[in-house]
Design an enzyme around this catalytic site. Structure first.
Site, PDB file in Angstrom:
ATOM      1  CG  ASP A 159      -2.241   0.599   1.001  1.00 15.01           C
ATOM      2  OD1 ASP A 159      -2.335   1.451   0.106  1.00 15.01           O
ATOM      3  OD2 ASP A 159      -3.208   0.260   1.724  1.00 15.01           O
ATOM      4  CG  ASP A 220      -9.721   1.663  -0.328  1.00 16.74           C
ATOM      5  OD1 ASP A 220      -8.810   1.643  -1.183  1.00 16.74           O
ATOM      6  OD2 ASP A 220      -9.506   1.730   0.895  1.00 16.74           O
TER       7      ASP A 220
HETATM    8  C1  GLA Z   1      -6.008   1.258   1.840  1.00 16.28           C
HETATM    9  C2  GLA Z   1      -6.175   0.205   0.756  1.00 16.28           C
HETATM   10  C3  GLA Z   1      -7.219  -0.807   1.179  1.00 16.28           C
HETATM   11  C4  GLA Z   1      -6.812  -1.451   2.499  1.00 16.28           C
HETATM   12  C5  GLA Z   1      -6.585  -0.378   3.560  1.00 16.28           C
HETATM   13  C6  GLA Z   1      -5.991  -0.954   4.816  1.00 16.28           C
HETATM   14  O1  GLA Z   1      -7.141   2.038   1.985  1.00 16.28           O
HETATM   15  O2  GLA Z   1      -6.521   0.788  -0.473  1.00 16.28           O
HETATM   16  O3  GLA Z   1      -7.371  -1.796   0.185  1.00 16.28           O
HETATM   17  O4  GLA Z   1      -5.656  -2.205   2.294  1.00 16.28           O
HETATM   18  O5  GLA Z   1      -5.708   0.645   3.081  1.00 16.28           O
HETATM   19  O6  GLA Z   1      -5.741   0.002   5.786  1.00 16.28           O
END
Ligand code: GLA
Length: 406
Positions: A159, A220
């Protein structure tokens, strides 16, 4: 003695190998299960023993993947997301899983997966901390790559929270090299281009594809139909940029499947499955496989739709028509003149699409045979210049496989 030309060839081969991520993985879009959307950062195992982020959760999902037919349908990765580690590194700078929630350790969890014919994925972050505030890999890339390899990890999602985004162009390729150097094939999932998109930094599509097996391309996913629609709309606008670099080894990730969660109806779930399949997207479910109802399980296990997603050419399909609230999407498949078609209806009532196959580029003289991939029935023979009406359910799809008539 080798001729200069031979030496030059060896040099070119070696440098290309050393430069790109040549791990031989993700020849088709990876399939599996990922905890984030459904289970988030729930670390309270005292009050939620069955749904907190712990080894029990991943083992329970692994059991369901095997016993309920998901593994045999292709879903092989069990992926841990954020919130698995201790809040700090140990005195040697190593990452360790929270010992209360992962008492057996990561190696044992990876062994558990491997014994079942599954694979284990893990999550980290390029920045100083993960998005949920756990230790990130900044300044520890090589150490963490080695640690994951020792544990027997098979996929790594990196990430990009808590870091200067302009460093990603260099940092993600570096991590890819460290993963490669471990000698263990570890599928590399990058969030890099999504962070650049968010900041308006131009994306180097070619570079992302040569250093990452899969990459997140947008925000997300949330458990709602609106979120799915927003993602589909975004995909429609980027297939021209990502399409050319998508193929065996490299797939663009619109985020998890939320089929079987709280919000999508059956027809909306078919729509998500169909769109992810036609986009050649990774199929990573985030749901509770212990309680999922049979109609959703059936959608996730639909062999014909999975076959479209897993087609060996790995072509990212695209939108070819848009008429009011309906759309037609197309993906070329491996055999001559065979196609997957998704007719998508965003509207809240049933819709009719009137289509001439010739208008979406079908040019075989003898016409085509169409098969409905959710009803599992033949639609029948369709001449390329004949106008035909197709009924598409509200917020749903008709997905067809088309092949040339004899
Ligand atoms: C980000 C990512 C998600 C998830 C969260 C975890 O938002 O895009 O897919 O992994 O972090 O904190």
């Amino acid at each position: 003695m080798k001729s200069l030309i031979q030496q030059a060839i060896v040099f070119v081969c070696f440098t290309t190998l050393a430069y790109g991520l040549q791990n031989g993985l993700a020849r088709t879009p990876p399939m599996g299960w990922l905890s984030w959307e459904r289970f988030r950062c729930n670390t309270d195992c005292d009050n939620h023993p069955d749904s907190c982020i712990s080894e029990n959760l991943y083992m329970a999902m692994a059991d369901r993947l095997v016993e309920d037919g998901y593994r045999d349908a292709g879903y092989e990765y069990v992926n841990i997301d954020d919130c698995w580690s201790n809040k700090t590194r140990d005195e040697n700078g190593n990452l360790n899983p929270d010992s209360k929630r992962f008492p057996s350790g990561m190696k044992a969890l990876a062994d558990y997966m491997h014994k079942k014919g599954l694979k284990l994925g893990i999550y980290g972050d390029f920045g100083s901390k993960t998005c949920a505030g756990y230790p990130g890999s900044l300044n520890y890339l090589e150490k963490d790559a080695n640690r994951f390899a020792e544990w027997g990890i098979d996929m790594f999602k990196m990430d990009g929270c808590n870091v200067d985004i302009s460093l990603m162009k260099k940092g993600y390729p570096e991590m890819g090299q460290y993963l490669n150097a471990t000698g263990r094939p570890i599928l590399f999932s990058c969030s890099w281009p999504d962070y650049e998109r968010g900041k308006g930094i131009p994306i180097d599509y070619q570079s992302v594809a040569s250093h990452c097996n899969i990459w997140r391309n947008f925000v997300d996913i949330q458990d709602s139909w609106d979120s799915v629609l927003k993602i589909i709309d975004y995909q429609a606008n980027i297939t021209d940029q990502w399409g050319p670099v998508v193929g065996p080894g490299n797939f663009s990730d619109p985020d998890m499947l939320i089929i079987g969660d709280y919000s999508l109806s059956v027809s909306q779930s078919q729509a998500q499955m169909a769109m992810w399949a036609i986009l050649a997207a990774p199929l990573l479910m985030s749901n509770d496989l212990r309680t999922i109802s049979p109609e959703f399980r059936e959608i996730l296990l639909n062999k014909e739709v999975i076959q479209v997603n897993q087609d060996p050419l790995g072509i990212m399909g695209k939108r070819v028509l848009q008429i009011k609230e309906t759309e037609v999407w197309l993906k070329r498949l491996q055999f001559w003149d065979e196609w997957a078609i998704v007719m998508f209806n965003r509207g809240s009532t049933n819709a009719t699409i009137t289509l001439r196959l010739a208008d979406i580029g079908f040019d075989y003289m003898l016409g085509y045979e169409l098969r409905d991939l959710f009803k599992h029935v033949e639609i029948g023979h369709v001449e390329r210049f004949t106008q035909k009406e197709y009924t598409i359910p509200a917020t749903g799809v008709l997905m067809a496989y088309a092949y040339p008539s004899e």
